[in-house]
Design an enzyme around this catalytic site. Structure first.
Site, short mmCIF file in Angstrom:
data_model
loop_
_atom_site.label_atom_id
_atom_site.label_comp_id
_atom_site.label_asym_id
_atom_site.label_seq_id
_atom_site.Cartn_x
_atom_site.Cartn_y
_atom_site.Cartn_z
N GLY A 48 48.18 40.60 61.26
CA GLY A 48 47.10 41.50 61.00
C GLY A 48 47.08 41.96 59.67
CG PHE A 102 44.81 35.85 64.02
CD1 PHE A 102 43.07 35.80 64.22
CD2 PHE A 102 45.29 34.86 63.32
CE1 PHE A 102 42.51 34.87 63.17
CE2 PHE A 102 44.61 33.92 62.45
CZ PHE A 102 43.17 34.13 62.43
CG ASN A 195 35.37 35.14 51.79
OD1 ASN A 195 34.28 35.30 51.98
ND2 ASN A 195 36.18 34.90 52.99
N GLY A 225 38.53 31.15 46.47
CA GLY A 225 39.63 30.06 46.77
C GLY A 225 40.05 29.29 45.48
N GLY A 256 44.38 35.60 51.65
CA GLY A 256 43.44 36.61 50.88
C GLY A 256 44.20 37.79 50.92
CG ASP A 257 45.37 39.33 54.65
OD1 ASP A 257 44.23 39.79 54.45
OD2 ASP A 257 45.87 38.95 55.81
#
Length: 327
Positions: A48, A102, A195, A225, A256-257
């Site tokens: 999450g 997920f 992104n 990235g 990314g988190d």
């Protein structure tokens, strides 16, 4: 600075496929796709977006306040997050729905196909951010990350009403947002995170040109990235912070988190945004070495060494004091 992170809290079911998705796709049959991939590995992990960001912030000693909705099955996960420095007392527990799920399959080229079940996340729209402020005191920043869309809009409006600065991270929810919702989430954000792909989608959803977005936010942080991070603002030229070179990516899920956790920690410490972005990139590279979004560990000496090796000594003095709490 006290940070609240609103957004999804989920369990990740991560599978690997030892082939390439593209080899299974027939270009003349894409309007009728029926595929099954034989996965050779399954990892069930905590995840999450809000929980992942909070986990990274907790490891860095920030003590974030996690705000989201979960099911009654959340208790073991709650204990895990509390052990890692996350305040979970503002998490809503549903009486009827399961915690979000997920499910993601990654092929050998690191392409991913995923499905997200919202579950209890739909009840996040019932959370009152004002009550969170009453419980914890003044917040320096609220990170509004992907969540039930109505909850995201409600939290953003609450920040404006309460006079609390907010960061907008619509990312995975951009595809589901209408124009009015997308504009509401972005307008007035101190920080905007996307992104590279989501940047174009955000412009399409809001109907604004890049220049107009920049007039409405403090700084737009675009992760790219392996090409690093771009920092965009209306009052200065774009800045680029290179990514950390990573050999042999293990799992890109949640990278990314991890970046956001490092970046937000830098903001909480008051370091220059370039240094915050460098820390975010190092956390992102660290997370890439692990399967799962909350399995990485942070140690002071390797972090400092990686910052020095990649970026030189310019930000070391700004960061090292705040990293002393790590082992």
């Amino acid at each position: 600075m006290r940070i609240a992170v609103t957004g999804s809290i989920a369990t990740d079911h991560l599978m690997t496929f030892n082939g390439c998705f593209r080899d299974q796709l027939l270009t003349d049959r894409l309007d009728h796709v029926s595929l099954s991939f034989l996965a050779d590995r399954l990892d069930v992990r905590r995840g999450g977006v809000a929980a992942n960001i909070s986990f990274g912030l907790g490891q860095l000693g920030i003590g974030p306040v996690l705000v989201g909705a979960v099911g009654a099955d959340f208790e073991p996960y709650r204990l895990w997050l509390k052990r890692h420095g996350v305040d979970t007392d503002s998490v809503r527990v549903s009486e009827q729905l399961h915690t979000a799920r997920f499910v993601c399959t990654t092929d050998r080229m690191q392409n991913q196909i995923a499905t997200f079940y919202a579950g209890a996340m739909v009840e996040a729209r019932q959370i009152d951010l004002g009550a969170v402020v009453e419980r914890v005191g003044r917040l320096g920043l609220v990170m509004v990350s992907p969540d039930d869309p109505d909850a995201m809009v409600r939290h953003t409006r609450a920040c404006r009403t309460l006079g609390v600065p907010f960061a907008a991270d619509p990312s995975q929810q951009l595809a589901t947002l209408g124009r009015a919702q997308a504009r509401d989430l972005v307008d007035g954000a101190r920080w905007l995170f996307t992104n590279a792909y989501e940047s174009g989608l955000l412009l399409e959803r809001t109907g604004w040109a890049e220049e107009e977005v920049l007039r409405r936010v403090g700084c737009w942080v675009v992760t790219q990235g392996a090409d690093g991070v771009r920092l965009l603002a209306a009052d200065r030229p774009p800045r680029t912070v290179p990514a950390v070179d990573v050999v042999g990516v293990v799992d890109p899920t949640g990278v990314g988190d991890a970046f956001r956790a490092g970046f937000l920690a830098g903001l909480a410490w008051g370091v220059p945004e370039k240094c915050a972005a460098q820390l975010g990139c190092v956390l992102a590279a660290t997370a890439l070495d692990y399967v799962g979004t909350q399995e990485y560990r942070l140690y002071r000496e390797p972090l400092v060494a990686q910052i020095r090796r990649t970026y030189g000594v310019g930000c070391i003095a700004h960061l090292v004091t705040h990293l002393r709490g790590l082992r």
